[in-house]
Write an enzyme that holds these catalytic residues in place. Structure first.
Site, PDB file in Angstrom:
ATOM      1  N   GLN A 132     -27.412 -12.776 -14.022  1.00  0.00           N
ATOM      2  CA  GLN A 132     -26.515 -13.840 -14.467  1.00  0.00           C
ATOM      3  C   GLN A 132     -25.068 -13.372 -14.427  1.00  0.00           C
ATOM      4  OE1 GLN A 132     -27.210 -17.192 -15.632  1.00  0.00           O
ATOM      5  NE2 GLN A 132     -25.011 -17.237 -15.307  1.00  0.00           N
ATOM      6  N   CYS A 259     -24.171 -19.731 -19.261  1.00  0.00           N
ATOM      7  CA  CYS A 259     -25.273 -19.340 -18.385  1.00  0.00           C
ATOM      8  C   CYS A 259     -26.288 -20.463 -18.208  1.00  0.00           C
ATOM      9  CB  CYS A 259     -25.955 -18.087 -18.944  1.00  0.00           C
ATOM     10  SG  CYS A 259     -26.456 -18.257 -20.664  1.00  0.00           S
ATOM     11  N   ARG A 287     -25.712 -18.100  -8.870  1.00  0.00           N
ATOM     12  CA  ARG A 287     -26.915 -17.291  -9.090  1.00  0.00           C
ATOM     13  C   ARG A 287     -27.590 -17.018  -7.751  1.00  0.00           C
ATOM     14  NH1 ARG A 287     -29.537 -17.155 -13.955  1.00  0.00           N
ATOM     15  NH2 ARG A 287     -30.722 -15.532 -12.884  1.00  0.00           N
TER      16      ARG A 287
HETATM   17  N1  NVA Z   1     -29.685 -15.867 -24.354  1.00  0.00           N
HETATM   18  C1  NVA Z   1     -30.451 -16.812 -23.581  1.00  0.00           C
HETATM   19  C2  NVA Z   1     -30.051 -16.756 -22.149  1.00  0.00           C
HETATM   20  C3  NVA Z   1     -30.756 -17.738 -21.246  1.00  0.00           C
HETATM   21  C4  NVA Z   1     -30.337 -17.612 -19.825  1.00  0.00           C
HETATM   22  C5  NVA Z   1     -31.930 -16.503 -23.742  1.00  0.00           C
HETATM   23  O1  NVA Z   1     -32.287 -15.315 -23.717  1.00  0.00           O
HETATM   24  O2  NVA Z   1     -32.722 -17.424 -23.903  1.00  0.00           O
HETATM   25  N1   CP Z   2     -29.299 -18.831 -16.862  1.00  0.00           N
HETATM   26  C1   CP Z   2     -30.609 -18.647 -16.618  1.00  0.00           C
HETATM   27  O1   CP Z   2     -31.095 -17.515 -16.509  1.00  0.00           O
HETATM   28  O2   CP Z   2     -31.307 -19.808 -16.488  1.00  0.00           O
HETATM   29  P1   CP Z   2     -32.895 -19.964 -16.470  1.00  0.00           P
HETATM   30  O3   CP Z   2     -33.396 -19.565 -17.830  1.00  0.00           O
HETATM   31  O4   CP Z   2     -33.122 -21.408 -16.157  1.00  0.00           O
HETATM   32  O5   CP Z   2     -33.454 -19.051 -15.407  1.00  0.00           O
END
Ligand code: NVA
Ligand code: CP
Length: 302
Positions: A132, A259, A287
């Site tokens: 990311q 993200c 990405r």
């Molecule tokens: N901090 C979030 C990021 C998702 C891309 C998670 O770990 O769910």
């Molecule tokens: N930002 C990200 O990692 O998205 P996903 O959880 O959809 O893969």
């Protein structure tokens, strides 16, 4: 570079090489130029958590590069029934050319690399999210051109995104500020490293962190696996929202990054999100391009 387990393993010049390659692959794709650097190769993608962007961008990325990707849900793999990662690593190394894994423990990713004999890519752990942040850096470079002297501000939980943004931000020459509640600070070792290697601040004062920022970044208050803490977290993070007041103390051309997935009305207002939607969806698109660069660097045969 043998694996991508965390950004701390990459040198500054390796990060810049990846960003340059990503920009080149993006340009080629836009111009319809095929680039089958991984012709006939197979990437296995182990998912112990949900995903939209990571899964689809890796799968499309492998297709663009002339290879294929296998979606391996832990619900179906024996690893989900307790087969040790050491054995899974050695078996998958006999079939595949590379593995991407999204899981909880960073140690599991490190073990996969230790016991396997093919490149391993971290597609998110509780500790970090290097893919990311490579996409984020590519997006920041596209919008701001240079990193030196820029201020990157992250507002929210000090977990995977904050940890990787600190490392990526400092390594590329940005100053990094984090605003989070005292009980939700980023990894202590990463913060100590950042203080030694660049300009870094972690504060509970959101306006201090956001002052004169070139980039404001946020992420959900309750990450995957923390759904049971969501109510407590909503209280703890109530003052840590990216809204117009926060944007008003940043630079007038400050960009916003997320993200995704986003929870409008929690970590970011709908108004700020929509005002910066182009930047956020360029980031999501990147990405694909950033990960293709990682795949080529790790898997392309000489
Ligand atoms: N901090 C979030 C990021 C998702 C891309 C998670 O770990 O769910
Ligand atoms: N930002 C990200 O990692 O998205 P996903 O959880 O959809 O893969």
């Amino acid at each position: 570079m043998k694996h991508l387990l965390k950004l701390g393993d990459l040198s500054r010049s390796e990060i810049f090489e990846l960003l340059d390659l990503a920009a080149q692959l993006k340009e080629e794709k836009k111009n319809g130029i095929e680039h089958h650097h991984l012709k006939g190769q197979t990437l296995g993608m182990i998912f112990q958590k949900s995903s939209t962007r990571t899964r689809v961008s890796f799968e499309v990325g492998m297709y663009d590069l002339g290879g294929i990707a296998l979606f391996l849900s832990s619900r179906d793999l024996q690893i989900g029934r307790g087969e040790p990662v050491q054995d899974t690593a050695r078996v998958l190394s006999r079939y595949l050319d590379g593995i991407m894994i999204r899981t909880f423990e960073q140690q599991e990713v490190e073990d996969l690399a230790k016991y396997g004999s093919i490149p391993v890519i971290n597609g998110l752990t509780d500790y970090c999210h290097p893919c990311q942040v490579l996409a984020d850096l590519l997006t920041i470079k596209e919008y701001k051109d240079t990193f030196d002297g820029r201020k990157l501000c992250f507002i929210g939980d000090g977990n995977n995104m904050a940890n990787s943004l600190i490392v990526g931000g400092i390594k590329t020459g940005m100053s990094v500020s984090i605003a989070c509640p005292g009980d939700y600070q980023p990894d202590a070792d990463i913060m100590a490293w950042a203080k030694e290697n660049g300009t870094f601040v972690c504060t509970e004062n959101i306006l201090e962190a956001a002052a004169d920022a070139d980039v404001i970044y946020t992420d959900v208050w309750a990450s995957m696996g923390q759904e049971g803490e969501a109510a407590d977290r909503r209280k703890a993070f109530a003052g840590y929202q990216v809204n117009n007041e926060v944007m008003s103390v940043a630079k007038s051309d400050c960009m916003v990054q997320h993200c995704l997935p986003a929870h409008r009305g929690e970590e970011i207002t709908d108004e700020v999100f929509e005002a910066h939607a182009n930047e956020i969806f360029d980031e999501a698109e990147n990405r694909l391009h950033a990960q293709k660069a990682v795949l080529v660097k790790l898997m392309k045969k000489a």
